[in-house]
Structure formats: C-alpha cells, structure tokens
Design a protein around this motif. Structure first.
Motif, PDB file in Angstrom:
ATOM      1  N   HIS A 121      24.847   2.631  20.294  1.00  0.00           N
ATOM      2  CA  HIS A 121      25.872   1.607  20.176  1.00  0.00           C
ATOM      3  C   HIS A 121      25.227   0.245  20.403  1.00  0.00           C
ATOM      4  CE1 HIS A 121      28.125   5.274  21.297  1.00  0.00           C
ATOM      5  NE2 HIS A 121      29.049   4.785  20.471  1.00  0.00           N
ATOM      6  N   ALA A 122      25.559  -0.717  19.573  1.00  0.00           N
ATOM      7  CA  ALA A 122      24.996  -2.058  19.704  1.00  0.00           C
ATOM      8  C   ALA A 122      26.044  -3.085  19.290  1.00  0.00           C
ATOM      9  CB  ALA A 122      23.745  -2.214  18.840  1.00  0.00           C
ATOM     10  N   ARG A 123      26.118  -4.180  20.050  1.00  0.00           N
ATOM     11  CA  ARG A 123      27.036  -5.271  19.709  1.00  0.00           C
ATOM     12  C   ARG A 123      26.325  -6.218  18.760  1.00  0.00           C
ATOM     13  NH1 ARG A 123      28.191 -10.219  22.490  1.00  0.00           N
ATOM     14  NH2 ARG A 123      26.819  -9.525  24.172  1.00  0.00           N
ATOM     15  N   VAL A 124      26.676  -6.150  17.471  1.00  0.00           N
ATOM     16  CA  VAL A 124      26.017  -6.956  16.443  1.00  0.00           C
ATOM     17  C   VAL A 124      27.072  -7.632  15.574  1.00  0.00           C
ATOM     18  CG1 VAL A 124      23.977  -5.458  16.393  1.00  0.00           C
ATOM     19  CG2 VAL A 124      25.882  -5.006  14.832  1.00  0.00           C
ATOM     20  N   THR A 125      26.628  -8.556  14.737  1.00  0.00           N
ATOM     21  CA  THR A 125      27.553  -9.230  13.830  1.00  0.00           C
ATOM     22  C   THR A 125      27.852  -8.335  12.634  1.00  0.00           C
ATOM     23  OG1 THR A 125      25.831 -10.273  12.498  1.00  0.00           O
ATOM     24  CG2 THR A 125      26.542 -11.452  14.494  1.00  0.00           C
ATOM     25  N   GLU A 126      28.909  -8.662  11.910  1.00  0.00           N
ATOM     26  CA  GLU A 126      29.260  -7.892  10.720  1.00  0.00           C
ATOM     27  C   GLU A 126      28.158  -7.985   9.670  1.00  0.00           C
ATOM     28  OE1 GLU A 126      32.946  -7.508   7.506  1.00  0.00           O
ATOM     29  OE2 GLU A 126      33.197  -8.637   9.366  1.00  0.00           O
ATOM     30  N   ASP A 127      27.520  -9.136   9.568  1.00  0.00           N
ATOM     31  CA  ASP A 127      26.429  -9.303   8.612  1.00  0.00           C
ATOM     32  C   ASP A 127      25.242  -8.432   8.993  1.00  0.00           C
ATOM     33  OD1 ASP A 127      25.113 -10.741   6.329  1.00  0.00           O
ATOM     34  OD2 ASP A 127      23.779 -11.403   7.946  1.00  0.00           O
ATOM     35  N   GLN A 128      24.916  -8.386  10.275  1.00  0.00           N
ATOM     36  CA  GLN A 128      23.820  -7.528  10.728  1.00  0.00           C
ATOM     37  C   GLN A 128      24.128  -6.061  10.434  1.00  0.00           C
ATOM     38  OE1 GLN A 128      23.850  -9.029  14.808  1.00  0.00           O
ATOM     39  NE2 GLN A 128      21.664  -9.515  14.616  1.00  0.00           N
ATOM     40  N   ALA A 129      25.365  -5.657  10.686  1.00  0.00           N
ATOM     41  CA  ALA A 129      25.761  -4.272  10.421  1.00  0.00           C
ATOM     42  C   ALA A 129      25.656  -3.954   8.940  1.00  0.00           C
ATOM     43  CB  ALA A 129      27.189  -4.033  10.917  1.00  0.00           C
ATOM     44  N   GLY A 166      26.000   7.361   9.647  1.00  0.00           N
ATOM     45  CA  GLY A 166      27.231   6.600   9.591  1.00  0.00           C
ATOM     46  C   GLY A 166      27.149   5.347  10.448  1.00  0.00           C
ATOM     47  N   LEU A 167      28.008   4.425  10.157  1.00  0.00           N
ATOM     48  CA  LEU A 167      28.097   3.178  10.924  1.00  0.00           C
ATOM     49  C   LEU A 167      29.572   2.821  11.021  1.00  0.00           C
ATOM     50  CD1 LEU A 167      26.337   0.913  12.227  1.00  0.00           C
ATOM     51  CD2 LEU A 167      26.532  -0.314  10.064  1.00  0.00           C
ATOM     52  N   TYR A 168      30.081   2.617  12.240  1.00  0.00           N
ATOM     53  CA  TYR A 168      31.515   2.421  12.411  1.00  0.00           C
ATOM     54  C   TYR A 168      31.793   1.547  13.632  1.00  0.00           C
ATOM     55  CZ  TYR A 168      30.447   6.194  15.667  1.00  0.00           C
ATOM     56  OH  TYR A 168      29.880   6.954  16.659  1.00  0.00           O
ATOM     57  N   PRO A 169      32.853   0.746  13.587  1.00  0.00           N
ATOM     58  CA  PRO A 169      33.219  -0.063  14.749  1.00  0.00           C
ATOM     59  C   PRO A 169      33.870   0.799  15.821  1.00  0.00           C
ATOM     60  CG  PRO A 169      34.819  -0.380  13.006  1.00  0.00           C
ATOM     61  CD  PRO A 169      33.730   0.491  12.431  1.00  0.00           C
ATOM     62  N   THR A 170      33.675   0.458  17.071  1.00  0.00           N
ATOM     63  CA  THR A 170      34.273   1.193  18.185  1.00  0.00           C
ATOM     64  C   THR A 170      34.933   0.211  19.143  1.00  0.00           C
ATOM     65  OG1 THR A 170      32.447   1.093  19.788  1.00  0.00           O
ATOM     66  CG2 THR A 170      32.284   2.762  18.044  1.00  0.00           C
ATOM     67  N   SER A 171      35.617   0.745  20.126  1.00  0.00           N
ATOM     68  CA  SER A 171      36.212  -0.073  21.181  1.00  0.00           C
ATOM     69  C   SER A 171      35.381   0.014  22.451  1.00  0.00           C
ATOM     70  CB  SER A 171      37.648   0.388  21.459  1.00  0.00           C
ATOM     71  OG  SER A 171      37.665   1.764  21.834  1.00  0.00           O
ATOM     72  N   GLY A 172      34.101   0.365  22.294  1.00  0.00           N
ATOM     73  CA  GLY A 172      33.231   0.535  23.440  1.00  0.00           C
ATOM     74  C   GLY A 172      32.989  -0.764  24.211  1.00  0.00           C
ATOM     75  N   PRO A 173      32.606  -0.664  25.488  1.00  0.00           N
ATOM     76  CA  PRO A 173      32.380  -1.851  26.307  1.00  0.00           C
ATOM     77  C   PRO A 173      31.072  -2.542  25.955  1.00  0.00           C
ATOM     78  CG  PRO A 173      31.752   0.093  27.529  1.00  0.00           C
ATOM     79  CD  PRO A 173      32.342   0.579  26.231  1.00  0.00           C
ATOM     80  N   PHE A 174      30.943  -3.791  26.368  1.00  0.00           N
ATOM     81  CA  PHE A 174      29.680  -4.509  26.190  1.00  0.00           C
ATOM     82  C   PHE A 174      29.565  -5.575  27.265  1.00  0.00           C
ATOM     83  CE2 PHE A 174      32.794  -6.578  23.429  1.00  0.00           C
ATOM     84  CZ  PHE A 174      32.695  -7.915  23.822  1.00  0.00           C
TER      85      PHE A 174
END
Length: 204
Positions: free
Chosen positions: A136-144, A174-182
């Motif tokens: 899991h990584a907090r990245v921008t939509e462009d990076q994803a 796969g690559l998907y958004p989550t509600s995980g903490p950061f």
C-alpha cells in the motif's frame, strides 16, 4: 517443444464499449476459453475437451464471445465433409471503457479478477507454491496511472511467453484505491518547536 503464442494475428488491445461485452467477458467459462486462446487458435471440440464440458455448452459460450467481438474465426479446415472453424481472440488484452458501465449498471458480479485468483490459488497456497505480494502506498492519481501502465506491459510480456512445460501458472495483478490509513507529512524540528543545536542536559 515451445512456441510463441498465439499462432494467428490479433490486435494488442481492445476497448469494451458496451455492457453486453463486459458481461460476456465476465463469465468464468468464457474467461477460461479466452485464456486458452492466448496459446493458439482452437476449434469448439478442442476447447470442449480442454475444459471438460459438453461441446454444445462450449459452442454456446464461443458464440456469445464472437457475437460481442471478443473472438472470431481465424481459419478453417475441411475434415472429410465437415468444415472445422478455428477461433481466436480479437485482442491480446481487453479493457473496460468508461461508457461500458453506465450509472446504475456497473460490472457483472463475477468480473472481479481477484476473486477468481483467490479461488484458483487456494490449492497452491496449501501446497506452499503461492508467490504473492501486497503493498500500500499513498501516491497521486497520475503516479498510479503511470505505474499501472508498467503493469500492463508486464501482463503483455507474460501473455507472450513461449508455451512449454506441463503446468499452467496464474498471474494476477491489480491496482485499487483503499480506505487504508496513512501518515501525514513529517514536520521539521523547527515546526515542532524543537532545536537543532547540541543539548546542555546531562546524559543518562
């Protein structure tokens, strides 16, 4: 013996632009048929033998795929008085275009590739033969988006690998958004009211 798959010409990518196309590709048996056609073109009889299902059942699912532009007849062969049709995919990779999922309709329930991978990988996990990672990584939509493009290229490389050996391996990505903490951005010592000089406090 190895060969580079498949043995017919096909497009690299094809956008699925209609809900019927998305539903067609979402059926487990049709997904299996499409996977088999990554290797080479095949007749309905060959596909039926491979999946262990009646020829009439497989013929129906091939017809659905063909009607929706996912498979096509790539060559024919006459055997005695019968003309055999060899079917192939229309593209190496299918992806769902935005207009294929109108508001309120969405994707079919069995379209989740991870759900399929989870079922398929259970035995391998029990045997200690499952290789996998999750990060899991907090990245921008462009990076994803750019990272996903690299994954698409990796999937294409996997699809093009020469066929050999006696074991079929599954490859899920796969690559998907989550509600995980950061964590919030770290503050400098100045922001926290601290000092950067040496301390005069006695050591312990």
């Amino acid at each position: 013996m190895t060969h580079n798959p498949p043995d017919y010409e096909l497009a690299d990518r094809l956008a699925l632009t209609g809900p019927d196309q998305v539903k067609a590709i979402g059926h487990p048996l049709r997904t299996t048929i499409l996977q088999l056609l990554h290797e080479r073109a095949a007749t309905v009889s060959e596909l039926a033998q491979a999946v262990g299902r009646p020829k009439s059942t497989v013929a129906h699912h091939v017809e659905v795929l063909t009607r929706n532009g996912l498979t096509r007849v790539v060559r024919t062969r006459r055997v005695r008085a019968v003309e055999e049709r060899f079917y192939g995919r229309t593209a190496r990779m299918f992806f769902v275009a935005a207009e294929a999922s109108p508001a309120g309709e969405g994707l079919p329930g069995d379209f989740n590739d991870f759900e399929v991978a989870a079922r398929e990988s259970a035995t391998a996990f029990e045997q200690g033969r499952l290789w996998g990672f999750i990060r899991h990584a907090r990245v921008t939509e462009d990076q994803a988006s750019r990272f996903w493009q690299r994954m698409v290229e990796l999937v294409d490389e996997f699809d093009r690998m020469p066929r050999s050996g006696a074991t079929t391996y599954g490859f899920a990505v796969g690559l998907y958004p989550t509600s995980g903490p950061f964590l919030v951005s770290a503050q400098s010592p100045q922001d926290q009211g601290g000092s950067t000089g040496s301390s005069n406090s006695p050591g312990r």
